[in-house]
Design an enzyme around this catalytic site. Structure first.
Site, short mmCIF file in Angstrom:
data_model
loop_
_atom_site.label_atom_id
_atom_site.label_comp_id
_atom_site.label_asym_id
_atom_site.label_seq_id
_atom_site.Cartn_x
_atom_site.Cartn_y
_atom_site.Cartn_z
N HIS A 1 -0.18 5.30 6.74
CA HIS A 1 0.62 5.69 5.59
C HIS A 1 1.09 7.14 5.73
CE1 HIS A 1 -2.40 2.63 4.34
NE2 HIS A 1 -1.33 2.06 3.82
N ASP B 1 -2.79 9.00 7.47
CA ASP B 1 -3.96 8.35 8.06
C ASP B 1 -3.62 7.48 9.27
OD1 ASP B 1 -2.63 6.32 6.82
OD2 ASP B 1 -4.23 5.78 5.42
N SER C 1 0.80 -1.22 0.00
CA SER C 1 0.00 0.00 0.00
C SER C 1 0.83 1.28 0.00
CB SER C 1 -0.95 0.01 1.20
OG SER C 1 -0.22 -0.04 2.41
#
Length: 378
Positions: free
Chosen positions: A348, A345, A40
Site C-alpha cells: 500500500h 508497506d 484495502s
C-alpha cells in the site's frame, strides 16, 4: 506607494481572498455526503470493527502512526485518498459502514480489505477458491448500502434525493481479482482473460448505484502493480523484463494498463448511456501518479530510489520487503519519515502519496474530469 494606493491594493487583495474563500466554501458544501466502496486502499476499518485478529498486522502499529497516532484499520501510516477528499470537501472522515453507534448522515465507507470486483463464486468456479480472500465484493458492498438506507433516510424518495447530492467513489476494484490467478502462478496470458469479466462487474456495480440515485461517481483504475515490492519480491524469478529507469516488472504493469484502458472504455459507454439523466462518471487515475513517484520521486518530495517499502524488514532484500516479516510483524520496522517514501508497506501507499493522488483527483491532472472542475461548471 502612497497610503491610498496601499489601502486600495489591500482592499483588492482582501476582496480576492473573500471571493476565493466563498468559492471554496461553496464547493465544500456541494456534496451532502460521500459513499465510498473499495478494498484495502480505502478501507477505514471495516475489517476490524468486530475485533482485531491476531494475524492481522495492518491493525497494529506502526500503521496509523503519522496522522492518527494509532492503528485504525487503514493500511497506511495515516490518511487515505478518500480521507483527503472528504476533508477537502468540508465533510468529516467517513466512518466504516460496519461501525457501531456511528452516524452516517454525511456518508459511509463500505470498503473492506480483500474486496474484489467479482463475487467469490467466480473464483471458486475457476478452481481459485484457495487463492482468494474476499470479505466483501463490490456487489456485497452495494447490498450493505441498500441495507443501510433505513438508517439514513425516512423514505426511498429521501434516499434518492440524498444520493443525487452525494459523491460516490467506486473503488479501486480489480487488484485483488488479479491477485487470485497471479498468486496461483497462472500464466499472464490466462490472467489477461480475467480483464473483461472484472471490468464488466465494475460496470454492473456502477449501474446499480445509478439505479439507487447516484449521479456523480468517481471510478478509479488500478495501480501499476509491477512497481510494488510485494510483486517485485514474489515474481523476481518469473519476471521477463524490468523497466530500465523504473525497475518495475514490465509485464505486470502492462496488465494494469490493459485493465485501465478497458475500464475507461466501459466508463465512456456508461457516460453515453446515462448522459440524458445528468450522470457524471469521473475516471480517477492511480497508475500515472504512482509511476511518477517511482520515476520522479524528488519532484514529490520523496526519496530518489528504486521501489522500496518504508515499513519492512531492514536488510532483507533491496525492496525492504519480506513475506515472513511484513510491516507490523516481528522484525519489521518503519522508516523515520514516511513522508519521503511513496510505498508504505510494500503493498500500500504512504499518507504522503495518497495526499498527492487525492489532490490530483480533486483538481487535476489525475482524474478525467477532475472532481472539483466538474462541480464548478454545473
Amino acid at each position: 506607494m502612497t497610503r491610498r494606493s496601499q489601502l486600495s491594493s489591500a482592499c483588492v487583495l482582501l476582496l480576492l481572498i473573500v471571493l476565493l474563500a466563498g468559492r471554496q466554501q461553496a464547493a465544500a458544501k456541494k456534496y451532502a455526503a460521500i459513499f465510498n466502496f473499495g478494498d484495502s486502499l480505502v478501507d477505514a476499518g471495516n475489517l476490524v470493527v468486530d475485533g482485531i485478529p491476531d494475524y492481522l498486522a495492518t491493525a497494529k502499529l506502526p500503521y496509523g502512526m503519522t496522522y492518527f497516532g494509532y492503528p485504525t484499520g487503514r493500511c497506511s501510516d495515516g490518511r487515505l485518498v478518500v480521507d483527503f477528499i472528504a476533508q477537502e470537501l468540508g465533510l468529516p472522515l467517513l466512518p466504516p459502514s460496519k461501525a457501531k453507534n456511528a452516524t452516517f448522515h454525511y456518508g459511509a465507507n463500505f470498503a473492506i480489505t480483500g474486496a474484489t470486483a467479482l463475487d467469490r463464486e467466480y473464483f471458486v468456479a475457476k478452481g481459485l477458491g484457495k487463492t482468494i480472500w474476499s470479505s466483501g465484493s463490490l456487489h456485497t458492498q452495494i447490498k450493505w448500502l441498500q441495507e443501510m438506507k433505513p438508517k439514513i433516510c425516512k423514505s426511498p424518495e429521501e434516499c434518492k434525493d440524498l444520493f443525487r447530492r452525494s459523491l460516490f467513489i467506486v473503488g479501486e476494484f480489480g487488484g485483488n481479482d488479479y491477485n487470485s490467478p497471479l498468486f496461483a502462478f497462472q500464466p499472464l496470458e490466462e490472467v489477461h482473460k480475467f480483464v473483461p469479466d472484472i471490468v464488466d462487474s465494475i460496470g454492473e456495480g456502477i449501474e446499480k448505484l445509478i439505479a439507487e440515485g447516484a449521479v456523480e461517481l468517481v471510478v478509479p483504475g488500478v495501480l501499476p502493480i509491477g512497481c510494488f515490492p510485494v510483486y517485485l519480491s514474489i515474481f523476481r524469478k518469473q519476471a521477463d523484463g524490468y523497466g530500465g529507469k523504473s525497475g518495475c516488472i514490465k509485464d505486470l504493469n502492462t496488465l494494469s494498463w490493459v485493465h485501465n484502458v478497458a475500464l475507461q472504455r466501459k466508463i465512456a459507454q456508461l457516460r453515453e448511456k446515462h448522459a440524458g439523466a445528468g450522470v457524471r462518471i469521473m475516471y480517477a487515475d492511480y497508475y500515472t501518479p504512482a509511476i511518477q513517484f517511482v520515476l520522479h520521486a524528488e519532484k514529490w518530495g520523496m526519496l530518489k530510489q528504486k521501489p522500496r517499502a518504508c515499513c519492512g524488514a531492514p536488510g532483507v532484500g533491496v525492496y525492504n520487503f519480506n513475506l515472513t516479516s511484513k510491516c507490523g510483524e516481528p522484525g519489521a520496522y518503519s522508516c523515520e519519515d514516511p513522508s519521503n517514501h511513496w510505498s508504505w508497506d510494500g503493498i500500500h501507499l504512504t499518507e504522503a502519496a495518497y495526499g498527492h493522488i487525492a489532490r490530483g483527483w480533486l483538481y487535476g491532472p489525475f482524474a478525467e474530469p477532475a472532481i472539483v472542475e466538474t462541480r464548478n461548471h454545473q
